[in-house]
Motif scaffolding. Structure first.
Motif, PDB file in Angstrom:
ATOM      1  N   ALA A 171      -5.049   1.761  -2.234  1.00 33.38           N
ATOM      2  CA  ALA A 171      -4.121   2.312  -1.031  1.00 33.38           C
ATOM      3  C   ALA A 171      -4.618   2.461   0.090  1.00 33.38           C
ATOM      4  N   TYR A 192       0.058   5.567  -0.455  1.00 36.58           N
ATOM      5  CA  TYR A 192      -0.307   7.138  -0.737  1.00 36.58           C
ATOM      6  C   TYR A 192       0.517   8.475  -0.820  1.00 36.58           C
ATOM      7  N   ARG A 212      -6.932   1.435   2.593  1.00 37.84           N
ATOM      8  CA  ARG A 212      -7.157   0.823   3.114  1.00 37.84           C
ATOM      9  C   ARG A 212      -5.608   1.297   4.640  1.00 37.84           C
ATOM     10  N   ASP A 226       0.780  -1.263  -0.360  1.00 41.39           N
ATOM     11  CA  ASP A 226       0.151   0.053  -0.057  1.00 41.39           C
ATOM     12  C   ASP A 226       1.207   1.333  -0.127  1.00 41.39           C
TER      13      ASP A 226
END
Length: 741
Positions: free
Chosen positions: A373, A340, A376, A338
């Protein structure tokens, strides 16, 4: 403007939110939670502590900059991490950060290099190579034949690279024309290539020296002027090594130097240049924490996209925005799949949930992978303890300008979560991923329903308790409307309660938040619990036009009625709000206006993009086009790397936008705004679950014909063209999609 507000029934946020468990992601100087507010004498609004101007994702808050770390901030977090800012001691005063507007910033997080235009790293200010927020190399000064090169040009050539040109005049030069040219290519991954080129007709033998030094300081300490002295180095392999408690840095050179002087940190070569010859020295800066930037991985969540059209600037605007957004991607260390977007460089690279969510939302036309992502990663920070706190996403307080108390960015992130999930589904997020994230969205919506006061408004926590901000009501209304549809389509409970909340809020807002005056009225910036209005007009009002995307290409209803929307459009397009370079954070005629105030008059790119999109969707294309063209003109002067903000000075015929010396550059929401602005021209409104996509282009075609390719709808490539007449045409799409609208 000081004011007293009676307490509301809404629960305040906890004074200190726990730091998100996302690991050591911040360059130092990041706030990771609420700073307990200080109440001033005399009953005025509480003010933030030193981190209240806070950088970061526990720190960055919502779109638009939080203020920057102050030197009195406290430290916390993992070893070697200044979790709350630069710490104590002497140094610049509150907000006195090293200016960045003229610096060349190359970034591929967790790597960063800050350079002056002359190319020499002198160790002054923020100059140097950083990784994971630690300055590995502060000084890298080149001398050729005992002379400093004459700097000619320094410029960024991509998000992660900068190139510098210089010349050297030697005693052997026969005239005024220099015969030695120098090129330096510097990369954020921790490398530099120095190439000497001779134009002399004679062979040359030149001594070349590179003086190196570092303090291994955290970025927060560097920013506050408390980095400490340079550390003593030692000769190591083909370069130098420096060591401090818990950290070390090594600079290796190729070819190896002929001599190394550890006490001065100097590497020396005897360079022989034949006529027309070249000689290259490569430096590699490393530590024991290597990291591959997510944006450079073989598979990343932001694929290439292209823009072309009558206005040649659309291509570089999109490319630069995409490059910058990629460079700001960071991994969740506990879940490295993930990634960000960090809020911005260099001040706000820690977790900032609201800005990460908004950046992912604006990037949905490229792919849903970044949104998934980010959702999450944010969901893992959601609070679960306590009936009233459960479901809230933690975040710090953020300065809200001269007329309002600080606001909680965690509230904004909590309201953004179901919106981003619902819209990502429309763009094609896989049903399995929606199902995985739906429980977190339900918790956000339950928190919203539980925190709405008896008056039907969502109040502010912390020092703003007792106040209902218009911008927060816009976020709450959008979350309730999009959340209603999301819950209904999945047969989940709470849909009708969300629908009722949205309808009631809409009805009350139109009656109770509108200020009538002889000029046609305006929405209040906020409303106290006893019904008093706070009237200043600012960019936050643009969020009233951002209603959200529903199914079948429909836009959600807004908080304003048609007449009120028309008046707001007129106000946003007026000279008081439109600086000619974009939307001011506060109207030029309002008390407390400051063209450099980040929420008091400066142009914030994200708010301008929100205004352009909302105005265009509501049919006010003249006002939208004016703001769009102004922002594009500003982007050109900034080399298409839009900073998070710049001065809101009025545009003149021979002028240019003034940079803000403390703005993040690049910034995630500013970079992602390039995607939103250009896709707004095409008016793409997908509904992947229904297998449809509608086009509602801007009919006035303010930039002429535009073609966008490399987009993604329903997981398949998507390309669209808008003609000079404002007619949209899909050129590439998934075979199962039907064109509607």
């Amino acid at each position: 403007m000081a004011f007293n507000v009676p307490p509301r029934a809404n629960p305040p946020a906890r004074a200190e939110d726990p730091p998100p468990p996302w690991g050591d992601l911040s360059l130092r100087g990041e706030a990771r939670g609420h700073t307990p507010p200080r109440a001033p004498a005399g009953g005025g609004p509480a003010t933030l502590g030193p981190t209240g101007r806070g950088p970061g994702l526990g720190s960055g808050g919502g779109p638009g900059p939080g203020r920057r770390p102050g030197p009195a901030s406290r430290t916390s977090g993992p070893a070697g991490t200044s979790g709350h800012g630069p710490g104590h001691g002497s140094g610049p005063g509150f907000g006195e950060l090293p200016p960045l507007h003229a610096a060349l910033i190359s970034v591929a997080l967790p790597g960063l290099v800050v350079s002056a235009e002359h190319g020499q790293l002198t160790g002054h200010g923020l100059e140097g190579f950083y990784r994971h927020g630690r300055r590995l190399l502060a000084r890298c000064q080149l001398k050729v034949a005992g002379r400093e090169p004459i700097a000619l040009q320094g410029r960024s050539i991509s998000a992660d690279r900068a190139r510098f040109f210089a010349v050297v005049r030697t005693p052997a030069d026969s005239g005024p024309d220099p015969e030695i040219a120098i090129e330096r290519l510097r990369q954020a991954d921790g490398s530099e290539r120095i190439t000497l080129r001779s134009s002399s007709p004679r062979p040359l033998r030149l001594p070349v020296e590179i003086a190196l030094g570092t303090d291994l300081a955290d970025l927060g300490a560097v920013a506050a002027g408390r980095a400490g002295p340079e550390l003593p180095g030692s000769v190591h392999d083909s370069g130098m090594r420096w060591t401090a408690p818990g950290a070390h840095a090594v600079v290796s050179a190729h070819p190896p130097p002929a001599d190394a002087l550890a006490s001065a940190g100097v590497l020396r070569w005897d360079v022989e240049l034949p006529p027309g010859g070249t000689y290259t020295i490569e430096l590699t800066i490393r530590t024991d924490r290597p990291a591959r930037p997510p944006g450079q991985a073989a598979s990343h969540p932001l694929p290439q996209a292209e823009a072309e059209g009558d206005d040649p600037r659309v291509g570089p605007l999109l490319q630069s925005g995409l490059d910058d957004l990629r460079a700001l991607l960071v991994r969740d260390p506990a879940h490295p799949v993930d990634v960000y977007a960090a809020a911005g460089v260099p001040w706000r690279t820690g977790p900032a949930p609201a800005e990460a969510l908004w950046a992912a939302r604006m990037a949905l036309p490229l792919s849903t992978r970044l949104a998934a992502a980010t959702l999450r990663a944010v969901a893992r920070t959601q609070l679960t303890g306590g009936e009233r706190e459960s479901g809230r996403i933690p975040g710090p307080l953020r300065d809200a300008g001269p007329h309002l108390p600080p606001s909680c960015t965690g509230v904004e992130a909590t309201l953004a979560f179901p919106v981003v999930l619902a819209e990502a589904r429309r763009w094609g997020l896989a049903e399995s991923e929606v199902a995985e994230l739906l429980p977190a969205a339900e918790r956000c919506l339950r928190w919203l329903r539980g925190c709405v006061g008896e008056d039907g408004y969502l109040g502010e926590p912390g020092p703003a308790a007792g106040l209902a901000r218009a911008e927060t009501q816009a976020h709450a209304h959008r979350a309730a409307v999009l959340g209603t549809e999301l819950l209904r389509e999945y047969g989940r409970p709470g849909a009708e309660e969300c629908a009722a909340l949205a309808a009631g809020l809409r009805e009350r807002f139109r009656e109770e938040f509108w200020i009538e005056d002889l000029a046609g009225g305006r929405p209040a910036a906020a409303r106290t619990a006893d019904g008093r209005h706070l009237p200043p007009l600012g960019a936050g009002a643009a969020h009233l036009l951002d209603t959200g995307l529903l199914g079948a290409g429909r836009l959600a209803p807004g908080l304003l009625d048609k007449v009120q929307t028309e008046q707001l459009a007129r106000l946003l397009g007026s000279p008081a709000m439109d600086s000619g370079w974009g939307l001011r954070g506060l109207g030029a005629k309002e008390p407390g206006y400051n063209p450099f105030g980040h929420r008091a008059g400066a142009v914030r790119v994200y708010d301008t993009a929100v205004a352009v999109t909302g105005l265009a969707a509501a049919g006010y294309e003249k006002e939208a086009s004016g703001l769009l063209r102004g922002l594009l003109d500003a982007a050109e002067t900034f080399g298409y790397r839009l900073p998070e903000m710049y001065a809101g000075e009025q545009r003149t015929a021979d002028g240019a936008p003034l940079p803000h010396p403390a703005a993040c550059r690049p910034a995630a929401v500013a970079a992602a705004s390039a995607v939103q602005l250009l896709t707004t021209l095409a008016g793409i409104r997908p509904d992947a679950p229904a297998g449809t996509v509608a086009l509602c282009p801007v009919r006035s075609a303010p930039l002429g014909a535009v073609r966008l390719s490399g987009l993604s709808v329903a997981g398949e490539p998507f390309a669209v063209r808008v003609s000079r007449l404002g007619v949209g045409m899909v050129e590439q799409a998934a075979g199962r999609l039907q064109l509607g609208g």
